[in-house]
Design an enzyme around this catalytic site. Structure first.
Site, PDB file in Angstrom:
ATOM      1  N   SER A 143       0.851  -1.191   0.000  1.00  0.00           N
ATOM      2  CA  SER A 143       0.000   0.000   0.000  1.00  0.00           C
ATOM      3  C   SER A 143       0.882   1.234   0.000  1.00  0.00           C
ATOM      4  O   SER A 143       1.978   1.230   0.574  1.00  0.00           O
ATOM      5  CB  SER A 143      -0.893   0.024   1.244  1.00  0.00           C
ATOM      6  N   TYR A 157      -1.613  -0.655  10.287  1.00  0.00           N
ATOM      7  CA  TYR A 157      -1.755  -1.181   8.920  1.00  0.00           C
ATOM      8  C   TYR A 157      -0.600  -0.700   8.042  1.00  0.00           C
ATOM      9  O   TYR A 157       0.002  -1.474   7.295  1.00  0.00           O
ATOM     10  CB  TYR A 157      -3.097  -0.713   8.369  1.00  0.00           C
TER      11      TYR A 157
HETATM   12  P1  NAP Z   1     -11.572  -5.640   0.312  1.00  0.00           P
HETATM   13  O1  NAP Z   1     -12.457  -5.113  -0.766  1.00  0.00           O
HETATM   14  O2  NAP Z   1     -11.885  -5.324   1.736  1.00  0.00           O
HETATM   15  O3  NAP Z   1     -11.464  -7.235   0.138  1.00  0.00           O
HETATM   16  C1  NAP Z   1     -10.690  -7.953   1.023  1.00  0.00           C
HETATM   17  C2  NAP Z   1     -10.557  -9.378   0.537  1.00  0.00           C
HETATM   18  O4  NAP Z   1      -9.681 -10.089   1.430  1.00  0.00           O
HETATM   19  C3  NAP Z   1     -11.866 -10.138   0.534  1.00  0.00           C
HETATM   20  O5  NAP Z   1     -11.828 -11.053  -0.537  1.00  0.00           O
HETATM   21  C4  NAP Z   1     -11.830 -10.879   1.875  1.00  0.00           C
HETATM   22  O6  NAP Z   1     -12.626 -12.056   1.893  1.00  0.00           O
HETATM   23  C5  NAP Z   1     -10.359 -11.225   1.957  1.00  0.00           C
HETATM   24  N1  NAP Z   1      -9.839 -11.483   3.294  1.00  0.00           N
HETATM   25  C6  NAP Z   1      -9.871 -10.671   4.383  1.00  0.00           C
HETATM   26  N2  NAP Z   1      -9.259 -11.257   5.418  1.00  0.00           N
HETATM   27  C7  NAP Z   1      -8.825 -12.472   4.981  1.00  0.00           C
HETATM   28  C8  NAP Z   1      -8.151 -13.547   5.587  1.00  0.00           C
HETATM   29  N3  NAP Z   1      -7.761 -13.507   6.891  1.00  0.00           N
HETATM   30  N4  NAP Z   1      -7.900 -14.640   4.851  1.00  0.00           N
HETATM   31  C9  NAP Z   1      -8.280 -14.693   3.552  1.00  0.00           C
HETATM   32  N5  NAP Z   1      -8.923 -13.714   2.925  1.00  0.00           N
HETATM   33  C10 NAP Z   1      -9.202 -12.613   3.632  1.00  0.00           C
HETATM   34  O7  NAP Z   1     -10.051  -5.194   0.093  1.00  0.00           O
HETATM   35  P2  NAP Z   1      -9.309  -4.423  -1.108  1.00  0.00           P
HETATM   36  O8  NAP Z   1      -9.476  -2.971  -0.901  1.00  0.00           O
HETATM   37  O9  NAP Z   1      -9.625  -5.052  -2.411  1.00  0.00           O
HETATM   38  O10 NAP Z   1      -7.799  -4.720  -0.693  1.00  0.00           O
HETATM   39  C11 NAP Z   1      -7.026  -5.758  -1.275  1.00  0.00           C
HETATM   40  C12 NAP Z   1      -5.578  -5.504  -0.903  1.00  0.00           C
HETATM   41  O11 NAP Z   1      -5.204  -4.210  -1.372  1.00  0.00           O
HETATM   42  C13 NAP Z   1      -5.309  -5.489   0.601  1.00  0.00           C
HETATM   43  O12 NAP Z   1      -4.061  -6.093   0.868  1.00  0.00           O
HETATM   44  C14 NAP Z   1      -5.268  -4.020   0.935  1.00  0.00           C
HETATM   45  O13 NAP Z   1      -4.489  -3.763   2.082  1.00  0.00           O
HETATM   46  C15 NAP Z   1      -4.624  -3.470  -0.322  1.00  0.00           C
HETATM   47  N6  NAP Z   1      -4.856  -2.043  -0.557  1.00  0.00           N
HETATM   48  C16 NAP Z   1      -6.106  -1.553  -0.749  1.00  0.00           C
HETATM   49  C17 NAP Z   1      -6.274  -0.198  -0.965  1.00  0.00           C
HETATM   50  C18 NAP Z   1      -7.619   0.429  -1.194  1.00  0.00           C
HETATM   51  O14 NAP Z   1      -7.709   1.668  -1.178  1.00  0.00           O
HETATM   52  N7  NAP Z   1      -8.670  -0.348  -1.400  1.00  0.00           N
HETATM   53  C19 NAP Z   1      -5.164   0.645  -0.972  1.00  0.00           C
HETATM   54  C20 NAP Z   1      -3.908   0.107  -0.772  1.00  0.00           C
HETATM   55  C21 NAP Z   1      -3.763  -1.236  -0.569  1.00  0.00           C
HETATM   56  P3  NAP Z   1     -14.223 -11.999   2.261  1.00  0.00           P
HETATM   57  O15 NAP Z   1     -14.909 -11.410   1.056  1.00  0.00           O
HETATM   58  O16 NAP Z   1     -14.601 -13.419   2.505  1.00  0.00           O
HETATM   59  O17 NAP Z   1     -14.356 -11.131   3.467  1.00  0.00           O
END
Ligand code: NAP
Length: 248
Positions: A143, A157
């Site tokens: 991130s 985080y």
């Molecule tokens: P999201 O929409 O909240 O989705 C999270 C995903 O991770 C879901 O598929 C969830 O499964 C799964 N998950 C959560 N905890 C888990 C665990 N313990 N074991 C296995 N699966 C798990 O997240 P996102 O925004 O797409 O983020 C994806 C990645 O990008 C993350 O690493 C996040 O830190 C990073 N990121 C995101 C952003 C942003 O602005 N969105 C920015 C920088 C980095 P369920 O559906 O079953 O809950």
């Protein structure tokens, strides 16, 4: 060689977008999820309807036995893994450091850091030429928070993502002669559900004015960067931390 990809946290957000693009790119796809079976099934169904190959497996990346079982199932159902995307990640409610307890820190580091380590371990055991594998590529989803620190919101985080950056650099060098490339993407502020889990569903709208491009990113824009890092087009790229953050 058959291309087989594991994308952790592929039921929603960036992981789901990556799964769709990977399938279009000819990968047999395994997505994992924690609880949201309906969302995971919908991602798989769309890929199957388009003529691709996909499965969904529930596996908590913070539980070592779940990860071991996940890779064994992929061995049996899709074949040897050639690509891993360590995407599963969590936030907790926005808070200052003086209000964080060790249970919260354990949850954040267990999923965001330890989960990525254990998944990478299982992938390296299968991909490394040292172990008789045919090579592969790993992308860790870090991130922009690792550079910014996320004060007043989630320094825990951000620090976990800092660990992911260092993990990426070290593992990339460790396996560089074993046919495996390891890189990271560092997304900025992307339209997904993760902001709601931090307590602010409209966070993108609030902060987008601070982004040089003046907008949040779409999950597909991150997925494109991930797919490029996995591809042969990135054959000389390892240990890279690729910012996908609109200039932030
Ligand atoms: P999201 O929409 O909240 O989705 C999270 C995903 O991770 C879901 O598929 C969830 O499964 C799964 N998950 C959560 N905890 C888990 C665990 N313990 N074991 C296995 N699966 C798990 O997240 P996102 O925004 O797409 O983020 C994806 C990645 O990008 C993350 O690493 C996040 O830190 C990073 N990121 C995101 C952003 C942003 O602005 N969105 C920015 C920088 C980095 P369920 O559906 O079953 O809950």
């Amino acid at each position: 060689m058959k291309k087989v990809i594991i994308i952790t946290g592929g039921s929603r957000g960036i992981g789901a977008a990556t799964a769709r693009l990977a399938a279009e790119d000819g990968y047999a796809v395994c997505i994992t999820y924690l609880r949201n079976e309906d969302a995971a099934s919908a991602v798989v169904r769309k890929i199957l309807e388009a003529g691709g190959e996909a499965i969904a497996i529930t596996a908590d990346v913070s539980v070592e036995a779940d990860v071991v079982r996940l890779f064994e199932r992929v061995d049996a159902e899709l074949g040897p893994v050639t690509a891993l995307v360590n995407n599963a990640g969590i936030l907790e409610q926005q808070a200052r450091v003086e209000d964080m307890d060790s249970a919260r820190l354990s949850r954040i580091f267990a999923t965001n850091v330890f989960g990525s380590f254990i998944c990478a371990r299982e992938a390296v055991r299968r991909m490394s030429t040292r172990h008789g594998g045919a090579g592969g590529a790993i992308v860790n989803v870090s991130s922009a928070a690792s550079r910014i620190g996320s004060p007043g919101e989630y320094v825990d985080y951000a620090a976990a993502k800092g660990a992911i950056d260092t993990f990426t650099l070290g593992l990339a060098k460790e396996v560089a002669t074993e046919g495996i490339r390891v890189n990271a993407v560092r997304p900025g502020i992307i339209y997904t559900d993760i902001h709601a889990s931090g307590g602010e569903p409209n966070r993108v709208e609030r902060v987008k004015g601070s982004i040089p491009m003046q907008r949040g990113g779409q999950p597909e824009e991150v997925a494109q960067a991930i797919l490029w890092l996995l591809s042969d087009g990135a054959s000389y790229t390892t240990g890279a931390l690729l910012d996908v953050a609109g200039g932030r």
